[in-house]
Motif scaffolding. Structure first.
Motif, PDB file in Angstrom:
ATOM      1  N   ALA A  97      12.107   7.699  -6.884  1.00 34.41           N
ATOM      2  CA  ALA A  97      11.924   8.492  -5.591  1.00 34.41           C
ATOM      3  C   ALA A  97      13.386   7.691  -4.465  1.00 34.41           C
ATOM      4  CB  ALA A  97      11.175   8.526  -4.648  1.00 34.41           C
ATOM      5  N   PRO A  98      13.829   8.632  -4.341  1.00 40.16           N
ATOM      6  CA  PRO A  98      14.571   8.359  -3.062  1.00 40.16           C
ATOM      7  C   PRO A  98      14.462   7.403  -1.926  1.00 40.16           C
ATOM      8  CG  PRO A  98      14.997  10.293  -3.297  1.00 40.16           C
ATOM      9  CD  PRO A  98      13.987   9.698  -4.100  1.00 40.16           C
TER      10      PRO A  98
ATOM     11  N   ILE B  58      22.170  14.485  -7.976  1.00 39.18           N
ATOM     12  CA  ILE B  58      20.146  15.126  -6.623  1.00 39.18           C
ATOM     13  C   ILE B  58      19.562  15.862  -6.571  1.00 39.18           C
ATOM     14  CG2 ILE B  58      20.364  14.737  -4.071  1.00 39.18           C
ATOM     15  CD1 ILE B  58      22.494  12.569  -4.345  1.00 39.18           C
TER      16      ILE B  58
ATOM     17  N   TYR C  45      18.129  15.850 -10.503  1.00 36.88           N
ATOM     18  CA  TYR C  45      16.671  14.985 -10.785  1.00 36.88           C
ATOM     19  C   TYR C  45      15.777  15.958  -9.419  1.00 36.88           C
ATOM     20  CZ  TYR C  45      14.392  10.757 -10.049  1.00 36.88           C
ATOM     21  OH  TYR C  45      13.942   9.604  -9.991  1.00 36.88           O
ATOM     22  N   VAL C  46      15.680  15.954  -8.083  1.00 37.43           N
ATOM     23  CA  VAL C  46      14.539  16.478  -7.341  1.00 37.43           C
ATOM     24  C   VAL C  46      14.235  18.392  -7.619  1.00 37.43           C
ATOM     25  CG1 VAL C  46      14.355  17.170  -4.904  1.00 37.43           C
ATOM     26  CG2 VAL C  46      16.163  15.588  -5.378  1.00 37.43           C
TER      27      VAL C  46
ATOM     28  N   PRO D 138      10.753  16.967 -11.583  1.00 34.96           N
ATOM     29  CA  PRO D 138       9.458  17.701 -11.361  1.00 34.96           C
ATOM     30  C   PRO D 138       8.980  17.941 -12.485  1.00 34.96           C
ATOM     31  CG  PRO D 138      11.055  17.120  -9.483  1.00 34.96           C
ATOM     32  CD  PRO D 138      11.634  17.094 -10.400  1.00 34.96           C
TER      33      PRO D 138
ATOM     34  N   ILE E  94       9.520  10.668  -8.543  1.00 32.02           N
ATOM     35  CA  ILE E  94       9.968  11.351  -8.762  1.00 32.02           C
ATOM     36  C   ILE E  94       8.641  13.117  -9.071  1.00 32.02           C
ATOM     37  CG2 ILE E  94      10.709  12.254 -10.961  1.00 32.02           C
ATOM     38  CD1 ILE E  94      12.404  12.950  -7.458  1.00 32.02           C
TER      39      ILE E  94
ATOM     40  N   PHE F  67       7.408  13.996  -5.595  1.00 33.26           N
ATOM     41  CA  PHE F  67       8.363  13.729  -4.402  1.00 33.26           C
ATOM     42  C   PHE F  67       9.015  15.001  -4.359  1.00 33.26           C
ATOM     43  CE2 PHE F  67      12.803  13.895  -2.507  1.00 33.26           C
ATOM     44  CZ  PHE F  67      12.541  12.810  -1.567  1.00 33.26           C
ATOM     45  N   GLY F  68       9.579  15.907  -3.054  1.00 29.10           N
ATOM     46  CA  GLY F  68      10.011  16.936  -3.104  1.00 29.10           C
ATOM     47  C   GLY F  68       9.550  18.053  -3.208  1.00 29.10           C
TER      48      GLY F  68
END
Length: 394
Positions: free
Chosen positions: A73-74, A111, A114-115, A119, A129, A132-133
């Motif tokens: 994750a970022p 990005i 990826y986000v 997932p 990941i 996340f998001g």
């Protein structure tokens, strides 16, 4: 490849990534083992951003790709990316600058992908990941919409950092160019001042020595037959030598201490110049036509030095059996002056000596013209000097 940094810049580039590494590592102690490598890569890129922009950009890309591969994750270390883009645009070469520009958009696309997309593919327990998001049950239209929004947001964010770097680079280059221009102007001013002093030194020394030599020769021949004339010649030598010594001291002081200019001769001093040369054996005949008009101080110095050099050349190289005519014509739009004498040598070739070149330069700097002719054995020095503007007095 490596740039030279000031001590303050080097200290900041070491301290900033060190603090980021310590704080981020302490805050995320439970992260996977590969996270330490990613964090170390981001901090290294941050440390190298000004020292070696190309290496910093490469290290940042390597760390970001490793983060994607490990599905991490970022975190705060990712804020090094816009800083590296800024530095690459500001300090990097042409290739690095445009590679960083492309990186801003490629990174924004990765990005968003990826986000938003990753997932929905990831179900592994160790994949950060996946938690996340956004929700994984979004419709494809919603995923595309959110992904496009995130791409534009990150592209604008990275592009703003890159643009700021380019603007800083432009400002820095403009400042350096201005400083170089000021240094060049200072060098030109110094060279012009040295040339002026050299011209004045030449005029003073050449004129004074010519008069002294002529007087010494006359005194030597008259010593036995006419002691009074010899005594007068020696008095003239003493007076001329003292004046020359004083002038040379002023010029040397200007050269050594760069102080303001000392007193310079003006046209009112021409009568004393004529008398000195008459005392040296020249028959100087002065004719002035028209009503005298104001001449600027700098132009008066040019007129004085031109006449002085012309008469000195006549004393050294001319035929003294005839008069030396000095004509000043005030009737035209500019002051016209001629110095005419009978020559006993050929006209000096262009580029030889300093006298003719100095007279030409003085006339040119005063905004006038200069020339010489040799016709039927008469050597003529001619100059045209503009009058002063309104309000300038002699």
């Amino acid at each position: 490849m490596f740039r030279t940094l000031r001590p303050g810049q080097l200290a900041l580039d070491i301290a900033l990534p060190s603090v980021l590494f310590i704080l981020t590592a302490a805050a995320y102690t439970t992260r996977p083992a590969g996270y330490t490598i990613v964090l170390l890569g981001m901090c290294s890129a941050l440390a190298l951003r000004r020292l070696a922009p190309a290496i910093a950009l490469s290290v940042a890309w390597a760390a970001a790709l490793l983060q994607l591969i490990l599905l991490l994750a970022p975190d705060p270390a990712n804020f090094a990316i816009p800083v590296v883009l800024y530095a690459a645009a500001s300090y990097g070469g042409r290739v690095v600058r445009w590679v960083s520009f492309a990186s801003a958009f490629v990174g924004a696309a990765l990005i968003a992908f990826y986000v938003i997309v990753v997932p929905s593919w990831t179900t592994a327990i160790g994949a950060e990941i996946s938690t996340f998001g956004l929700a994984n049950d979004m419709t494809p239209v919603a995923q595309v919409t959110v992904g496009l929004f995130m791409f534009l947001a990150f592209a604008a964010f990275f592009g703003l950092a890159w643009t700021a770097g380019v603007l800083m680079r432009t400002w820095r280059l403009a400042r350096e160019s201005r400083q170089a221009q000021l240094l060049a102007e200072r060098d030109v001013a110094v060279e012009q001042e040295r040339n002026r002093i050299a011209r004045d030194m030449h005029d003073v020394v050449a004129h004074s020595l010519a008069v002294v030599i002529a007087q010494a020769d006359g005194a030597r021949y008259a010593l036995a037959a006419d002691p009074d004339s010899a005594d007068q010649a020696l008095r003239t030598i003493s007076s001329i030598s003292r004046e020359a010594l004083a002038d040379v001291r002023v010029l040397l002081a200007q050269l050594r201490f760069q102080q303001t200019e000392g007193p310079q001769p003006v046209m009112a001093d021409l009568d004393r110049l004529y008398e000195q040369l008459r005392g040296a054996g020249l028959d100087v005949v002065v004719q002035s036509h028209g009503q005298e008009r104001p001449v600027a101080t700098g132009s008066q110095l040019a007129v004085y030095r031109i006449i002085q050099e012309a008469l000195t050349n006549a004393l050294r190289h001319g035929d003294h059996r005839g008069p030396i005519d000095v004509h000043l014509d005030w009737t035209g739009p500019e002051l016209q002056l001629w110095v005419v004498n009978r020559a006993k040598v050929e006209l000096p070739k262009a580029g030889t000596g300093h006298g003719l070149a100095g007279m030409n330069e003085r006339a040119t700097l005063a905004g006038g013209r200069f020339g010489t002719t040799l016709v039927d054995g008469l050597f003529t020095v001619y100059a045209s000097i503009p009058y002063a503007t309104v309000g300038v007095t002699r």
